[in-house]
Design a protein around this motif. Structure first.
Motif, PDB file in Angstrom:
ATOM      1  N   ALA A 306       0.832  -1.209   0.000  1.00 33.94           N
ATOM      2  CA  ALA A 306       0.000   0.000   0.000  1.00 33.94           C
ATOM      3  C   ALA A 306       0.862   1.253   0.000  1.00 33.94           C
ATOM      4  CB  ALA A 306      -0.939  -0.005   1.203  1.00 33.94           C
ATOM      5  N   LEU A 307       1.989   1.200   0.672  1.00 32.38           N
ATOM      6  CA  LEU A 307       2.853   2.375   0.768  1.00 32.38           C
ATOM      7  C   LEU A 307       3.658   2.611  -0.511  1.00 32.38           C
ATOM      8  CD1 LEU A 307       3.959   2.070   4.486  1.00 32.38           C
ATOM      9  CD2 LEU A 307       2.543   3.875   3.477  1.00 32.38           C
ATOM     10  N   ARG A 308       3.562   1.721  -1.470  1.00 29.61           N
ATOM     11  CA  ARG A 308       4.128   1.993  -2.801  1.00 29.61           C
ATOM     12  C   ARG A 308       3.209   2.923  -3.600  1.00 29.61           C
ATOM     13  NH1 ARG A 308       8.109  -1.187  -5.198  1.00 29.61           N
ATOM     14  NH2 ARG A 308       7.245  -0.463  -7.177  1.00 29.61           N
ATOM     15  N   LEU A 309       1.961   3.028  -3.165  1.00 31.66           N
ATOM     16  CA  LEU A 309       0.954   3.793  -3.896  1.00 31.66           C
ATOM     17  C   LEU A 309       0.745   5.165  -3.262  1.00 31.66           C
ATOM     18  CD1 LEU A 309      -1.614   0.889  -4.203  1.00 31.66           C
ATOM     19  CD2 LEU A 309      -0.340   1.869  -6.111  1.00 31.66           C
ATOM     20  N   THR A 310       0.418   6.149  -4.093  1.00 33.65           N
ATOM     21  CA  THR A 310       0.154   7.473  -3.540  1.00 33.65           C
ATOM     22  C   THR A 310      -1.118   7.478  -2.696  1.00 33.65           C
ATOM     23  OG1 THR A 310      -0.989   8.118  -5.581  1.00 33.65           O
ATOM     24  CG2 THR A 310       1.348   8.692  -5.405  1.00 33.65           C
ATOM     25  N   GLU A 311      -2.019   6.515  -2.924  1.00 35.73           N
ATOM     26  CA  GLU A 311      -3.225   6.434  -2.089  1.00 35.73           C
ATOM     27  C   GLU A 311      -2.871   6.049  -0.666  1.00 35.73           C
ATOM     28  OE1 GLU A 311      -5.133   2.065  -2.740  1.00 35.73           O
ATOM     29  OE2 GLU A 311      -5.068   3.321  -4.531  1.00 35.73           O
ATOM     30  N   GLY A 312      -1.729   5.399  -0.478  1.00 35.75           N
ATOM     31  CA  GLY A 312      -1.195   5.128   0.841  1.00 35.75           C
ATOM     32  C   GLY A 312      -1.895   4.033   1.632  1.00 35.75           C
ATOM     33  N   LEU A 313      -1.592   4.028   2.923  1.00 37.76           N
ATOM     34  CA  LEU A 313      -2.087   2.999   3.846  1.00 37.76           C
ATOM     35  C   LEU A 313      -3.167   3.600   4.729  1.00 37.76           C
ATOM     36  CD1 LEU A 313      -1.853   0.205   5.270  1.00 37.76           C
ATOM     37  CD2 LEU A 313      -0.035   1.206   6.679  1.00 37.76           C
ATOM     38  N   CYS A 314      -4.382   3.066   4.602  1.00 43.32           N
ATOM     39  CA  CYS A 314      -5.504   3.527   5.430  1.00 43.32           C
ATOM     40  C   CYS A 314      -5.460   2.795   6.773  1.00 43.32           C
ATOM     41  CB  CYS A 314      -6.827   3.283   4.723  1.00 43.32           C
ATOM     42  SG  CYS A 314      -8.259   3.803   5.707  1.00 43.32           S
ATOM     43  N   LEU A 315      -5.163   3.506   7.827  1.00 43.45           N
ATOM     44  CA  LEU A 315      -4.977   2.871   9.131  1.00 43.45           C
ATOM     45  C   LEU A 315      -6.298   2.515   9.800  1.00 43.45           C
ATOM     46  CD1 LEU A 315      -2.007   5.053  10.352  1.00 43.45           C
ATOM     47  CD2 LEU A 315      -1.930   2.672   9.622  1.00 43.45           C
ATOM     48  N   ASP A 316      -7.414   3.028   9.265  1.00 42.54           N
ATOM     49  CA  ASP A 316      -8.719   2.625   9.811  1.00 42.54           C
ATOM     50  C   ASP A 316      -8.935   1.125   9.661  1.00 42.54           C
ATOM     51  OD1 ASP A 316      -9.369   5.189  10.540  1.00 42.54           O
ATOM     52  OD2 ASP A 316     -10.430   5.643   8.679  1.00 42.54           O
ATOM     53  N   ARG A 317      -8.280   0.532   8.658  1.00 37.62           N
ATOM     54  CA  ARG A 317      -8.425  -0.905   8.422  1.00 37.62           C
ATOM     55  C   ARG A 317      -7.602  -1.729   9.420  1.00 37.62           C
ATOM     56  NH1 ARG A 317      -7.225  -0.557   1.937  1.00 37.62           N
ATOM     57  NH2 ARG A 317      -8.968   0.822   1.376  1.00 37.62           N
ATOM     58  N   TYR A 318      -6.646  -1.076  10.076  1.00 41.42           N
ATOM     59  CA  TYR A 318      -5.724  -1.799  10.965  1.00 41.42           C
ATOM     60  C   TYR A 318      -5.598  -1.056  12.293  1.00 41.42           C
ATOM     61  CZ  TYR A 318      -4.529  -3.559   6.317  1.00 41.42           C
ATOM     62  OH  TYR A 318      -4.593  -4.074   5.045  1.00 41.42           O
ATOM     63  N   PRO A 319      -6.681  -0.945  13.053  1.00 42.96           N
ATOM     64  CA  PRO A 319      -6.650  -0.154  14.296  1.00 42.96           C
ATOM     65  C   PRO A 319      -5.631  -0.652  15.316  1.00 42.96           C
ATOM     66  CG  PRO A 319      -8.648  -1.506  14.146  1.00 42.96           C
ATOM     67  CD  PRO A 319      -8.002  -1.550  12.805  1.00 42.96           C
ATOM     68  N   ALA A 320      -5.332  -1.930  15.284  1.00 44.70           N
ATOM     69  CA  ALA A 320      -4.373  -2.469  16.257  1.00 44.70           C
ATOM     70  C   ALA A 320      -2.970  -1.937  16.026  1.00 44.70           C
ATOM     71  CB  ALA A 320      -4.370  -3.994  16.193  1.00 44.70           C
ATOM     72  N   TYR A 321      -2.691  -1.481  14.805  1.00 41.73           N
ATOM     73  CA  TYR A 321      -1.348  -1.016  14.470  1.00 41.73           C
ATOM     74  C   TYR A 321      -1.265   0.497  14.310  1.00 41.73           C
ATOM     75  CZ  TYR A 321      -1.011  -5.950  13.073  1.00 41.73           C
ATOM     76  OH  TYR A 321      -1.035  -7.323  13.049  1.00 41.73           O
ATOM     77  N   ALA A 322      -2.419   1.150  14.245  1.00 38.18           N
ATOM     78  CA  ALA A 322      -2.459   2.554  13.839  1.00 38.18           C
ATOM     79  C   ALA A 322      -1.622   3.467  14.726  1.00 38.18           C
ATOM     80  CB  ALA A 322      -3.909   3.035  13.797  1.00 38.18           C
ATOM     81  N   GLY A 323      -1.801   3.380  16.035  1.00 34.47           N
ATOM     82  CA  GLY A 323      -1.109   4.292  16.936  1.00 34.47           C
ATOM     83  C   GLY A 323       0.396   4.217  16.810  1.00 34.47           C
ATOM     84  N   LYS A 324       0.918   3.011  16.777  1.00 32.74           N
ATOM     85  CA  LYS A 324       2.367   2.836  16.698  1.00 32.74           C
ATOM     86  C   LYS A 324       2.919   3.339  15.368  1.00 32.74           C
ATOM     87  CE  LYS A 324       5.954  -0.654  17.515  1.00 32.74           C
ATOM     88  NZ  LYS A 324       6.220  -2.073  17.859  1.00 32.74           N
ATOM     89  N   ILE A 325       2.180   3.076  14.283  1.00 32.86           N
ATOM     90  CA  ILE A 325       2.653   3.505  12.970  1.00 32.86           C
ATOM     91  C   ILE A 325       2.658   5.029  12.872  1.00 32.86           C
ATOM     92  CG2 ILE A 325       2.051   3.577  10.515  1.00 32.86           C
ATOM     93  CD1 ILE A 325       1.197   0.679  10.729  1.00 32.86           C
ATOM     94  N   ILE A 326       1.583   5.670  13.350  1.00 40.85           N
ATOM     95  CA  ILE A 326       1.511   7.132  13.312  1.00 40.85           C
ATOM     96  C   ILE A 326       2.677   7.741  14.095  1.00 40.85           C
ATOM     97  CG2 ILE A 326       0.223   9.107  14.195  1.00 40.85           C
ATOM     98  CD1 ILE A 326      -0.928   8.146  11.633  1.00 40.85           C
ATOM     99  N   LYS A 327       2.955   7.164  15.245  1.00 38.10           N
ATOM    100  CA  LYS A 327       4.049   7.680  16.076  1.00 38.10           C
ATOM    101  C   LYS A 327       5.394   7.536  15.367  1.00 38.10           C
ATOM    102  CE  LYS A 327       6.080   7.249  20.703  1.00 38.10           C
ATOM    103  NZ  LYS A 327       5.991   6.543  22.017  1.00 38.10           N
ATOM    104  N   LYS A 328       5.645   6.364  14.748  1.00 40.18           N
ATOM    105  CA  LYS A 328       6.927   6.138  14.074  1.00 40.18           C
ATOM    106  C   LYS A 328       7.036   6.957  12.793  1.00 40.18           C
ATOM    107  CE  LYS A 328       8.755   1.997  14.272  1.00 40.18           C
ATOM    108  NZ  LYS A 328       8.995   0.550  14.145  1.00 40.18           N
ATOM    109  N   ALA A 329       5.887   7.300  12.204  1.00 40.07           N
ATOM    110  CA  ALA A 329       5.918   8.057  10.956  1.00 40.07           C
ATOM    111  C   ALA A 329       6.132   9.547  11.176  1.00 40.07           C
ATOM    112  CB  ALA A 329       4.609   7.835  10.196  1.00 40.07           C
ATOM    113  N   GLU A 330       5.993  10.015  12.417  1.00 41.25           N
ATOM    114  CA  GLU A 330       6.030  11.452  12.687  1.00 41.25           C
ATOM    115  C   GLU A 330       7.338  12.100  12.239  1.00 41.25           C
ATOM    116  OE1 GLU A 330       4.535  15.036  13.543  1.00 41.25           O
ATOM    117  OE2 GLU A 330       3.450  13.135  13.574  1.00 41.25           O
TER     118      GLU A 330
END
Length: 366
Positions: A306-330
């Motif tokens: 998904a991250l190869r695409l400009t549409e990106g990764l929708c974290l609503d589909r993966y709530p268990a991972y969302a918080g950690k990914i957002i933090k690491k992406a900051e």
């Protein structure tokens, strides 16, 4: 059960020195006949084993599929036409030296409705450096002829980082290629793979270095955007509605079947590949398929693609991972390499240049 179908046609007039795809020399009539029979029989095996299987995308890749005689395509479509969806996207890769108006017209009648033309550059000296067997005028001519005979969906390849290429020649190539009746452009940085003629000849010392190639990539992104080609994947740009439906299957982690030596598949819950041997493919009653992943489709894989695409990764589909990914992406967001919108993260063009590092980091330790 709709899926994609990839046919690897491993024949080339001459192998390009940078190419790492499996290919062999042009076939004689006997080899061509055996290859045609092997392709059709392998597809029929799938159709027999999986009831209701249909194909909504078909992609003839290579190699040089346009080298094949019309009889191959006629027999292919006659053999499985009932299993191809009426609105299927059917793509054939084309070398400009391997077709004329008559052949293009006949190919269009078989059902092929999309062409991917290996242009690579509009500068003849750069084409010679790549070992291409055509000039830009020949590439331009074949695209115009294809459009004249009814191909409305045409893609062209544009390479970045060629020996002798400069920002000025790259912009010239973008200008000339985008002015043609094409709806899609694949623009990618030359990668010198181990085992290729380029690798053996030390050409890496004669092409633009990583920083120069990165600058030219970002230049190409900007120039293509101004000409109406919107980036939708790291190396792919299109007019609205002309994204490659087949290639999007790969990036959306959807199923597809690969037929032919070196072809890969993601089907029936497995990822597997056919050995790189034309002889084995022709002589075995069914192609050998070596499983390289028995449980694909993990979160990591879906997120990575998904991250190869400009549409990106929708974290609503993966709530268990969302918080950690957002933090690491900051930290990457602050650096201008990632953007976030409505709980979706995506890479910027600058981020695509270092995508492997970013994706590995933000998806690690789950």
């Amino acid at each position: 059960m709709k899926t994609g179908l990839y046919i690897h046609v491993p024949f080339c007039l001459r192998k390009c020195p940078y190419c790492d795809f499996y290919s062999v020399s042009s076939p004689d009539d006997e080899i061509c006949e055996k290859y045609t029979k092997a392709v059709i029989s392998n597809i029929r095996r799938y159709l027999a084993d999986f009831d209701g299987l249909t194909f909504d995308t078909v992609y003839f890749g290579g190699g040089t599929p346009s080298l094949m005689p019309l009889s191959f395509f006629n027999r292919f479509f006659e053999g499985i036409s009932s299993c191809i969806e009426s609105d299927a996207e059917i793509t054939m890769e084309l070398n400009p030296k391997t077709a004329d108006s008559s052949k293009l017209r006949s190919l269009r009648k078989t059902g092929i409705n999309r062409l991917s033309v290996g242009v690579q550059s509009a500068i003849d000296s750069e084409l010679r450096a790549l070992g291409r067997i055509h000039s830009f005028r020949e590439a331009e001519d074949i695209i115009l002829k294809a459009h004249e005979v009814g191909f409305e969906n045409i893609s062209a390849d544009l390479m970045i980082g060629i020996k002798g290429q400069t920002a000025e020649t790259l912009v010239s190539s973008v200008d000339k290629i985008s002015a043609l009746p094409v709806k899609h452009i694949s623009s990618y940085i030359l990668k010198i793979e181990e085992g290729t003629e380029y690798y053996k000849n030390g050409i890496i010392n004669e092409v633009p270095d990583e920083d120069e190639a990165a600058d030219m990539y970002l230049l190409a992104v900007r120039e293509l955007e101004t000409r109406g080609f919107k980036q939708y994947e790291i190396s792919n740009f299109s007019a609205e509605g002309y994204e490659s439906r087949h290639n999007l299957k790969y990036w959306h982690c959807e199923e597809y079947i690969g037929i032919g030596p070196s072809a890969h598949s993601f089907f029936d819950g497995r990822r597997y590949e056919v050995p790189r041997s034309l002889r084995d493919f022709l002589e075995q009653p069914k192609q050998e398929e070596n499983v390289n992943e028995s449980h694909p489709g993990s979160f990591f894989e879906k997120a990575m693609l998904a991250l190869r695409l400009t549409e990106g990764l929708c974290l609503d589909r993966y709530p268990a991972y969302a918080g950690k990914i957002i933090k690491k992406a900051e930290k990457y967001k602050k650096a201008g390499l990632i953007k976030t919108d409505n709980n979706t993260i995506s890479l910027t063009p600058e981020g695509f240049l270092v995508s492997n590092m970013i994706i590995s980091d933000i998806l690690s330790k789950f």
